[in-house]
Design a protein around this motif. Structure first.
Motif, mmCIF file in Angstrom:
data_model
loop_
_atom_site.group_PDB
_atom_site.id
_atom_site.type_symbol
_atom_site.label_atom_id
_atom_site.label_comp_id
_atom_site.label_asym_id
_atom_site.label_seq_id
_atom_site.Cartn_x
_atom_site.Cartn_y
_atom_site.Cartn_z
ATOM 1 N N ALA A 1 0.832 -1.203 0.000
ATOM 2 C CA ALA A 1 0.000 0.000 0.000
ATOM 3 C C ALA A 1 0.871 1.259 0.000
ATOM 4 C CB ALA A 1 -0.931 -0.012 1.213
ATOM 5 N N GLY A 2 1.959 1.257 0.795
ATOM 6 C CA GLY A 2 2.853 2.406 0.819
ATOM 7 C C GLY A 2 3.537 2.632 -0.523
ATOM 8 N N LYS A 3 3.971 1.551 -1.180
ATOM 9 C CA LYS A 3 4.617 1.694 -2.487
ATOM 10 C C LYS A 3 3.628 2.189 -3.542
ATOM 11 C CE LYS A 3 8.056 -1.906 -1.562
ATOM 12 N NZ LYS A 3 8.553 -3.253 -1.924
ATOM 13 N N ALA A 4 2.410 1.650 -3.511
ATOM 14 C CA ALA A 4 1.401 2.087 -4.471
ATOM 15 C C ALA A 4 1.082 3.568 -4.295
ATOM 16 C CB ALA A 4 0.135 1.244 -4.315
ATOM 17 N N ALA A 5 1.021 4.035 -3.042
ATOM 18 C CA ALA A 5 0.747 5.447 -2.788
ATOM 19 C C ALA A 5 1.860 6.327 -3.352
ATOM 20 C CB ALA A 5 0.586 5.687 -1.288
ATOM 21 N N SER A 6 3.122 5.907 -3.202
ATOM 22 C CA SER A 6 4.244 6.694 -3.719
ATOM 23 C C SER A 6 4.201 6.768 -5.232
ATOM 24 C CB SER A 6 5.566 6.079 -3.255
ATOM 25 O OG SER A 6 5.638 6.030 -1.848
ATOM 26 N N LEU A 7 3.919 5.647 -5.897
ATOM 27 C CA LEU A 7 3.848 5.647 -7.352
ATOM 28 C C LEU A 7 2.711 6.527 -7.855
ATOM 29 C CD1 LEU A 7 4.592 1.905 -8.126
ATOM 30 C CD2 LEU A 7 5.997 3.844 -8.771
ATOM 31 N N LEU A 8 1.553 6.455 -7.209
ATOM 32 C CA LEU A 8 0.434 7.293 -7.616
ATOM 33 C C LEU A 8 0.763 8.773 -7.435
ATOM 34 C CD1 LEU A 8 -2.714 5.394 -6.300
ATOM 35 C CD2 LEU A 8 -1.894 5.566 -8.634
ATOM 36 N N ALA A 9 1.486 9.103 -6.369
ATOM 37 C CA ALA A 9 1.855 10.506 -6.147
ATOM 38 C C ALA A 9 2.795 10.998 -7.250
ATOM 39 C CB ALA A 9 2.515 10.658 -4.778
ATOM 40 N N VAL A 10 3.764 10.171 -7.651
ATOM 41 C CA VAL A 10 4.671 10.565 -8.729
ATOM 42 C C VAL A 10 3.903 10.767 -10.024
ATOM 43 C CG1 VAL A 10 6.603 9.796 -10.153
ATOM 44 C CG2 VAL A 10 6.679 9.483 -7.682
ATOM 45 N N LEU A 11 3.003 9.833 -10.330
ATOM 46 C CA LEU A 11 2.211 9.943 -11.553
ATOM 47 C C LEU A 11 1.325 11.188 -11.516
ATOM 48 C CD1 LEU A 11 1.201 6.207 -11.977
ATOM 49 C CD2 LEU A 11 2.929 7.449 -13.259
ATOM 50 N N ALA A 12 0.775 11.505 -10.357
ATOM 51 C CA ALA A 12 -0.083 12.681 -10.243
ATOM 52 C C ALA A 12 0.708 13.965 -10.456
ATOM 53 C CB ALA A 12 -0.758 12.695 -8.870
ATOM 54 N N LEU A 13 1.923 14.029 -9.916
ATOM 55 C CA LEU A 13 2.749 15.224 -10.097
ATOM 56 C C LEU A 13 3.176 15.392 -11.556
ATOM 57 C CD1 LEU A 13 5.003 14.986 -6.916
ATOM 58 C CD2 LEU A 13 3.244 16.701 -7.379
ATOM 59 N N ASP A 14 3.400 14.260 -12.253
ATOM 60 C CA ASP A 14 3.828 14.329 -13.652
ATOM 61 C C ASP A 14 2.669 14.519 -14.612
ATOM 62 O OD1 ASP A 14 6.404 14.013 -12.873
ATOM 63 O OD2 ASP A 14 6.480 11.859 -13.282
ATOM 64 N N GLU A 15 1.446 14.385 -14.136
ATOM 65 C CA GLU A 15 0.291 14.480 -15.022
ATOM 66 C C GLU A 15 0.175 15.854 -15.665
ATOM 67 O OE1 GLU A 15 -3.383 13.930 -16.987
ATOM 68 O OE2 GLU A 15 -1.729 12.649 -16.387
ATOM 69 N N ALA A 16 0.363 16.906 -14.893
ATOM 70 C CA ALA A 16 0.227 18.271 -15.404
ATOM 71 C C ALA A 16 1.471 19.056 -15.025
ATOM 72 C CB ALA A 16 -1.012 18.942 -14.824
ATOM 73 N N PRO A 17 1.852 20.053 -15.840
ATOM 74 C CA PRO A 17 3.030 20.856 -15.494
ATOM 75 C C PRO A 17 2.789 21.658 -14.230
ATOM 76 C CG PRO A 17 1.825 21.858 -17.313
ATOM 77 C CD PRO A 17 1.209 20.497 -17.075
#
Length: 356
Positions: A104-120
């Motif tokens: 769960a902790g790893k999935a949360a980190s990956l989702l956060a990275v993807l969210a930050l990269d989604e938009a400039p």
């Protein structure tokens, strides 16, 4: 499966990116609501930077985007919710599931990275020079949509043009609960045996559950022992330890329950003397020993005995209700019952409640 592929691709891409330093990237407010063994805000920030995400933690009074991670324990595993709030107050949420706390902790980190990269990153407002009149800002030019690894919402028809997050309801391991059942059986004396049971269990390892059982039995006896025939009836109370697997404590339709405990009770009735009878080649007489036709004598007996029992249970696993009907086959053995050991076999019906 699509989510696993998306996260794997994202991890591979971010692994190629250089790690971000504490002074790189935009200011982002990071909040976590999770068990400390799964994830903390400090660990999340370190993992985001290790995966190539560029951010600087923002304070509450600073204008910034806001990422809020919530990890909640469920019966089937862990639920991970990410909420991304932009400076205009618009919130985007994404949810995934994980089998254990570390995942769960790893999935949360990956989702956060993807969210930050989604938009400039949103530009920080430039300070105004004193005396300068504000000039109207030009309208931004429309941008062509770019491909994204951020999981896209599921369309009404079940398809999307991007990655898809689907909530898949897996079979629950469950935890524990209560079972109230009634049993009707036949003993080795070919007499009726009826009982009621209340069982409470809790999950200890994987699908194994242990607990306690309390019961009340009504037994009829027609036993032959020490030259007497005992025609008796009585009640006994039973307390036992329980070990169980499967139904009715999870969503599997079949389960097993075993009990080891102590029974204590009494039997009262009539004891008839037995006397030798004639041996006849025709059907007019009786063979071997015949019972005396005269009245017997009153008899009473109390007992304390260990007992062992088992049940093969079947349930209707209603996914929308914690209460399930249960039926099954049962057997028991009470070795120190009055007038000899008792073995019974029967059927049971009841209701289970997955209470915790």
């Amino acid at each position: 499966m699509r989510l696993a592929v998306a996260l794997a691709i994202a991890l591979a891409l971010t692994a190629l990116a250089p790690g971000a330093s504490a002074n790189d990237g935009e200011r982002v407010m990071i909040l976590t609501h999770a068990p400390s063994r799964c994830l903390t805000t400090e660990v999340l920030i370190r993992q985001i930077r290790a995966l190539g995400g560029a951010l600087r933690p923002a304070n509450e009074d600073e204008p910034s985007r806001r990422i809020e991670i919530t990890i909640a324990k469920e019966t089937w595993g862990y639920d991970v919710l990410l909420a991304l709030r932009d400076r205009a107050g618009q919130v985007t949420e994404r949810r995934v599931q994980a089998s254990d706390c570390a995942a769960a902790g790893k999935a949360a980190s990956l989702l956060a990275v993807l969210a930050l990269d989604e938009a400039p990153p949103e530009p920080e407002p430039a300070p105004e020079e004193p005396g300068d009149a504000p000039s109207p800002s030009p309208s931004p030019a429309p941008r062509e949509p770019s491909p994204s690894f951020w999981p896209a919402p599921v369309a009404d028809d079940g398809g999307t043009t991007g990655m898809t997050v689907r909530r898949v309801k897996v079979g629950r391991l469950g935890s524990g609960g209560l079972l109230l059942s009634g049993t009707y059986g036949i003993s080795n004396d070919l007499q009726e045996d009826a009982s009621v049971r209340l069982v409470g269990v809790a999950r200890v390892v994987s699908t194994t559950r242990i607990g306690l059982s309390l019961g009340l039995d009504h037994e009829l006896r027609d036993a032959k022992r020490d030259g007497l025939r005992y025609d008796t009836a009585g009640w006994s109370g039973r307390a036992s330890g329980v070990i169980a697997w499967g139904a009715p404590w999870d969503d599997f339709p079949i389960g097993f329950l075993g009990e080891v405990g102590v029974a204590a009770g009494e039997q009262h009735g009539t004891a008839y003397e037995r006397r030798p009878g004639p041996i006849s080649p025709d059907f007019g007489g009786c063979y071997g020993e015949c019972l005396d036709d005269g009245p017997g004598r009153r008899t009473e007996a109390t007992f304390v005995s260990p007992f062992f029992s088992w049940a093969l249970l079947f349930q209707l696993p209603f996914k929308w209700s914690p209460v399930r009907p249960v039926a099954g086959l049962t057997g028991s053995w009470t070795p120190l019952a009055p007038h000899g050991s008792v073995t019974t076999a029967g059927v049971t019906l009841g209701m289970a409640w997955q209470a915790w």
